[in-house]
Design an enzyme around this catalytic site. Sequence first.
Site, PDB file in Angstrom:
ATOM      1  CB  ILE A  33      72.075  27.451 -16.385  1.00 53.51           C
ATOM      2  CG1 ILE A  33      70.792  28.038 -17.611  1.00 53.51           C
ATOM      3  CG2 ILE A  33      71.805  26.347 -15.486  1.00 53.51           C
ATOM      4  CD1 ILE A  33      70.870  26.580 -18.534  1.00 53.51           C
ATOM      5  CB  SER A 164      63.308  24.430  -5.255  1.00 57.00           C
ATOM      6  OG  SER A 164      63.365  23.979  -3.522  1.00 57.00           O
ATOM      7  CE1 TYR A 178      70.158  19.294  -2.423  1.00 53.65           C
ATOM      8  CE2 TYR A 178      68.208  18.616  -1.533  1.00 53.65           C
ATOM      9  CZ  TYR A 178      68.825  19.252  -2.907  1.00 53.65           C
ATOM     10  OH  TYR A 178      68.589  19.115  -4.030  1.00 53.65           O
ATOM     11  CE  LYS A 182      67.553  23.710  -3.677  1.00 54.92           C
ATOM     12  NZ  LYS A 182      68.633  23.778  -4.887  1.00 54.92           N
ATOM     13  CB  THR A 215      71.974  14.138 -10.871  1.00 51.41           C
ATOM     14  OG1 THR A 215      72.710  14.547  -8.807  1.00 51.41           O
ATOM     15  CG2 THR A 215      70.944  14.444 -11.422  1.00 51.41           C
TER      16      THR A 215
END
Length: 287
Positions: A33, A164, A178, A182, A215
């Site tokens: 990961i 994604s 961004y 992506k 996050t």
Amino acid sequence: MIKHLTKTLHRTAYTAIDPTNPSNSATGKTIVISSGATGIGFAIAHAFVAAGASVVVLLARRAEALDEAAGKLPATEAVFQDVRRRLNEGTLASEDEKDAADVDVLVTSAAYFAPHALSLDFSPDRLRESFDTNVLGNMNLVRAFLRPEMPHMPFQPVIVLDVSSITTYTVVPGVSAYGSSKLAFTRLMAHLQSEVSSSFPKIRVHSFHPGAIYTPAMQKTGFASDFIKWDDESLPAGFAVWLTSPAAAFLRGRFVFAAWDVDEMVAMKERFESEPGLCRIGLDVGL
């Protein structure tokens, strides 16, 4: 307005995607990961450990974050790795020379989220950082993961999970760097799946929007904790584990939402088989 595929939408994990559900078992698997020390990547790592993975390798740029994350999870290896560096083919983690052929699942969750700005105000350095990490960095990992498999047909399925974003196909003011980067990587993954499907049918690529997760990156970008009703990190974590199960194989090459109910999607399997454009990013000409 966002159109959803399923009638039922989720904000947190549920039985069908529960990592401890035997149908989602990751027993014996090795998982790698990127950006696995914090945020969504760490939540996914925790879910794979709960699903019984033998080894979970965390890649990140900050050694202290890796040490802290690895100490919280059993069955993990923490590897300091800047994904922007070109990796030798056949090696995902250059420091411990882990053979990429031993890896069952690669999760590309490394992301650089530039501070909000108008498109014309992004400096070349901000744009370059976005594409260096979100496209080139993650592609370095995918190349190292899959190239060793290409000379021969892998006996076991090998899976790439592209974490994604909804910004790949929606225009959100202020996040063009961004969203564009992506989109570029997710589009690369769509091409890759198409290229390997015939010769290497056991290679699976899945792209998914993880949901609105608060996050550390969201905090640094300036989002307040009460900006919206945030989804729980267990949602993308459990969904990622479910995507590696045999039940999700029909979704290879598609773009899906972690919020979408997996039982409803499984019930649509024949529709997916008959509609090649379903859940793919494309051009709507209104016909």
